[in-house]
Design a protein around this motif. Structure first.
Motif, PDB file in Angstrom:
ATOM      1  N   VAL A 137     -63.911  27.392 -20.102  1.00 38.87           N
ATOM      2  CA  VAL A 137     -64.268  28.786 -20.414  1.00 38.87           C
ATOM      3  C   VAL A 137     -63.344  29.317 -21.508  1.00 38.87           C
ATOM      4  N   GLY A 138     -63.912  29.922 -22.523  1.00 39.19           N
ATOM      5  CA  GLY A 138     -63.089  30.601 -23.516  1.00 39.19           C
ATOM      6  C   GLY A 138     -63.094  30.023 -24.905  1.00 39.19           C
ATOM      7  N   GLY A 139     -63.619  28.794 -25.069  1.00 39.17           N
ATOM      8  CA  GLY A 139     -63.808  28.276 -26.414  1.00 39.17           C
ATOM      9  C   GLY A 139     -62.613  27.624 -27.061  1.00 39.17           C
ATOM     10  N   LYS A 140     -61.544  27.352 -26.298  1.00 40.08           N
ATOM     11  CA  LYS A 140     -60.440  26.593 -26.879  1.00 40.08           C
ATOM     12  C   LYS A 140     -60.796  25.112 -26.852  1.00 40.08           C
ATOM     13  N   THR A 141     -60.754  24.480 -28.014  1.00 41.56           N
ATOM     14  CA  THR A 141     -61.027  23.039 -28.105  1.00 41.56           C
ATOM     15  C   THR A 141     -59.893  22.403 -28.895  1.00 41.56           C
ATOM     16  N   ALA A 142     -59.534  21.159 -28.528  1.00 42.43           N
ATOM     17  CA  ALA A 142     -58.389  20.556 -29.220  1.00 42.43           C
ATOM     18  C   ALA A 142     -58.190  19.119 -28.790  1.00 42.43           C
ATOM     19  N   VAL A 143     -57.375  18.420 -29.592  1.00 44.32           N
ATOM     20  CA  VAL A 143     -56.829  17.129 -29.189  1.00 44.32           C
ATOM     21  C   VAL A 143     -55.307  17.208 -29.340  1.00 44.32           C
ATOM     22  N   ASN A 144     -54.632  16.255 -28.709  1.00 46.66           N
ATOM     23  CA  ASN A 144     -53.170  16.236 -28.738  1.00 46.66           C
ATOM     24  C   ASN A 144     -52.640  15.463 -29.942  1.00 46.66           C
ATOM     25  N   HIS A 145     -51.377  15.727 -30.249  1.00 47.94           N
ATOM     26  CA  HIS A 145     -50.629  14.992 -31.265  1.00 47.94           C
ATOM     27  C   HIS A 145     -49.327  14.537 -30.602  1.00 47.94           C
ATOM     28  N   PRO A 146     -48.755  13.417 -30.997  1.00 46.82           N
ATOM     29  CA  PRO A 146     -47.501  12.990 -30.371  1.00 46.82           C
ATOM     30  C   PRO A 146     -46.405  14.050 -30.380  1.00 46.82           C
ATOM     31  N   LEU A 147     -46.452  14.967 -31.328  1.00 44.47           N
ATOM     32  CA  LEU A 147     -45.432  16.011 -31.400  1.00 44.47           C
ATOM     33  C   LEU A 147     -45.792  17.268 -30.626  1.00 44.47           C
ATOM     34  N   GLY A 148     -46.989  17.336 -30.069  1.00 47.61           N
ATOM     35  CA  GLY A 148     -47.336  18.538 -29.314  1.00 47.61           C
ATOM     36  C   GLY A 148     -48.739  18.487 -28.757  1.00 47.61           C
ATOM     37  N   LYS A 149     -48.935  19.174 -27.637  1.00 48.90           N
ATOM     38  CA  LYS A 149     -50.221  19.192 -26.945  1.00 48.90           C
ATOM     39  C   LYS A 149     -51.149  20.224 -27.580  1.00 48.90           C
ATOM     40  N   ASN A 150     -52.409  19.846 -27.748  1.00 51.56           N
ATOM     41  CA  ASN A 150     -53.452  20.757 -28.261  1.00 51.56           C
ATOM     42  C   ASN A 150     -53.098  21.360 -29.623  1.00 51.56           C
ATOM     43  N   MET A 151     -52.421  20.591 -30.455  1.00 59.34           N
ATOM     44  CA  MET A 151     -51.994  21.124 -31.753  1.00 59.34           C
ATOM     45  C   MET A 151     -53.074  21.040 -32.818  1.00 59.34           C
ATOM     46  N   ILE A 152     -54.155  20.294 -32.563  1.00 58.92           N
ATOM     47  CA  ILE A 152     -55.227  20.131 -33.550  1.00 58.92           C
ATOM     48  C   ILE A 152     -56.527  20.545 -32.882  1.00 58.92           C
ATOM     49  N   GLY A 153     -57.110  21.661 -33.304  1.00 64.67           N
ATOM     50  CA  GLY A 153     -58.308  22.119 -32.622  1.00 64.67           C
ATOM     51  C   GLY A 153     -58.934  23.328 -33.283  1.00 64.67           C
ATOM     52  N   HIS A 249     -46.118  22.067 -21.159  1.00 65.94           N
ATOM     53  CA  HIS A 249     -46.453  21.205 -22.287  1.00 65.94           C
ATOM     54  C   HIS A 249     -45.251  20.358 -22.712  1.00 65.94           C
ATOM     55  N   ALA A 250     -44.058  20.931 -22.608  1.00 67.27           N
ATOM     56  CA  ALA A 250     -42.848  20.170 -22.938  1.00 67.27           C
ATOM     57  C   ALA A 250     -42.686  18.993 -21.980  1.00 67.27           C
ATOM     58  N   ILE A 251     -42.952  19.226 -20.703  1.00 70.44           N
ATOM     59  CA  ILE A 251     -42.859  18.150 -19.710  1.00 70.44           C
ATOM     60  C   ILE A 251     -43.873  17.054 -20.034  1.00 70.44           C
ATOM     61  N   GLU A 252     -45.117  17.439 -20.316  1.00 70.23           N
ATOM     62  CA  GLU A 252     -46.147  16.445 -20.625  1.00 70.23           C
ATOM     63  C   GLU A 252     -45.773  15.614 -21.853  1.00 70.23           C
ATOM     64  N   ALA A 253     -45.287  16.279 -22.893  1.00 72.34           N
ATOM     65  CA  ALA A 253     -44.956  15.573 -24.132  1.00 72.34           C
ATOM     66  C   ALA A 253     -43.781  14.621 -23.923  1.00 72.34           C
ATOM     67  N   GLU A 254     -42.766  15.064 -23.178  1.00 74.75           N
ATOM     68  CA  GLU A 254     -41.576  14.239 -22.977  1.00 74.75           C
ATOM     69  C   GLU A 254     -41.837  13.073 -22.038  1.00 74.75           C
ATOM     70  N   GLN A 255     -42.628  13.320 -21.003  1.00 72.13           N
ATOM     71  CA  GLN A 255     -42.871  12.288 -19.997  1.00 72.13           C
ATOM     72  C   GLN A 255     -44.005  11.336 -20.379  1.00 72.13           C
ATOM     73  N   GLY A 256     -44.787  11.724 -21.386  1.00 70.63           N
ATOM     74  CA  GLY A 256     -45.939  10.916 -21.805  1.00 70.63           C
ATOM     75  C   GLY A 256     -47.208  11.481 -21.206  1.00 70.63           C
ATOM     76  N   TYR A 257     -48.183  11.785 -22.062  1.00 76.73           N
ATOM     77  CA  TYR A 257     -49.420  12.413 -21.593  1.00 76.73           C
ATOM     78  C   TYR A 257     -50.094  11.536 -20.537  1.00 76.73           C
TER      79      TYR A 257
END
Length: 355
Positions: A137-153, A249-257
């Motif tokens: 819901v809400g129209g946010k769409t994205a993919v992840n980048h190794p340097l950050g989650k949902n940074m491309i969308g 998001h910091a936890i996900e990026a550091e621990q591996g998606y």
């Protein structure tokens, strides 16, 4: 059936919530504006739900695209793969994409829909609790980048969101619990009475009572729809929906998606944000305890990874989308039912909490 509406003028769309929707005539086709349909799903959902959805699309030209399951596959490689397959089959603007799956499939498919030939229609059919109450819901769409989650969308709204509560019975307990982190978030940021309802209905929720699930999902979607209608592109109020996400998001990026589920990281992030609020005397210690206890009641983690400390958090937070003019921005509860967006969290407070 519960039907809600996201009010965005000519881009408004319905959210339909009911058990056993997938098998009902016209439940999907009433929202289709094209005869060509491409269903994007993953290799787990394919076996569980694609046959019944395909049957509901009888009479349409339907193609299925299957991507690997898991957050680690929400990336530019998967995006390119789906785009390439659409080009290979000569899909065009007369094609509707259907996202059949959880948040990864919804985010990936929505981003493809936003970009392919500068935009094609798409429908969200979320099958996980987290995607039903939040990401669809809400129209946010994205993919992840190794340097950050949902940074491309992109912000790109669907034609409709179709939620079948029966799909939740297929979820592993860990996945269902992860979705509860986003559910609990809504009570903390926006609706004290809903938070109390969650406290009082834990057993019904855990047993997946259909009436309880339908009310719970509908209330989450109502809150998100109301916030998105006010601030579609997250220039202000909508940022409160990110409670716990800066830390998470910091936890996900550091621990591996994928090693930590998104909802697990958000749950821990909510507790860290609440700890910051308590340290700053913005949140009563008793309310902090209630927040932590409710998350723990659904077996969600509330402690940061033992091998992750201040420097690791800050490294990833500096890449967060909410950084403004070099300043970290946090969503902090000021009491159950109310949250604020602030830059006024000192490094000293962060270091104390994250240490």
């Amino acid at each position: 059936m519960t039907t809600l509406k996201v009010e965005l003028g000519e881009r408004s769309y319905p959210i339909s919530i009911q058990a056993n929707q997938f098998a009902q005539a016209d439940v999907i086709t009433q929202y289709l504006t094209t005869k060509k349909v491409v269903v994007v799903t993953n290799d787990v959902i394919d076996a569980l739900f694609y046959p019944v959805v395909a049957n509901a699309l009888a009479g349409y030209e339907v193609t299925k695209l299957v991507v690997p399951d898991g957050e680690q596959h929400k990336n530019l490689q998967s995006f390119e793969s789906v785009i390439s397959q659409l080009l290979a089959m000569s899909a065009g603007r007369d094609t509707t994409l259907i996202a059949l799956g959880g948040g990864v499939i919804g985010d990936l498919t929505g981003f493809v829909a936003a970009c392919f030939q500068r935009g094609v229609p798409f429908i969200q059919i979320p099958t996980t609790l987290l995607s039903q109450v939040d990401s669809s819901v809400g129209g946010k769409t994205a993919v992840n980048h190794p340097l950050g989650k949902n940074m491309i969308g992109a912000f790109y709204q669907p034609q409709a969101v179709i939620i079948d509560t029966n799909s939740l019975s297929s979820l592993p307990p860990r996945e269902f619990a992860a979705g509860m982190a986003e559910v609990i978030k809504y009570g903390i940021i926006y609706d004290y009475d809903f938070f109390v309802w969650l406290e009082n209905n834990q057993q019904a929720i855990k047993q997946q009572d259909q009436a309880a699930l339908q009310y719970m999902i509908a209330r989450c979607c109502e809150i998100k729809a109301e916030v998105v209608a006010i601030d579609e592109r997250e220039s202000g109020l909508r940022a409160i929906l990110n409670l716990g996400h800066t830390f998470g998001h910091a936890i996900e990026a550091e621990q591996g998606y994928g090693n930590w589920l998104h909802g697990e990281a958000v749950a821990t992030g909510i507790v860290l944000a609440s700890a910051v609020a308590t340290k700053m005397n913005w949140l009563e210690a008793s309310e902090y305890s209630r927040i932590e206890s409710l998350l723990q009641a659904f077996e969600l983690p509330t402690n940061a990874p033992s091998d992750m400390h201040f420097d690791e958090f800050i490294k990833h937070m500096r890449h967060d989308k909410k950084v403004l003019a070099g300043n970290l921005v946090f969503i902090i509860p000021q009491g159950i039912g109310k949250s604020v967006i602030t830059k006024d969290v000192s490094e000293e407070v962060l270091r104390t909490i994250l240490s």
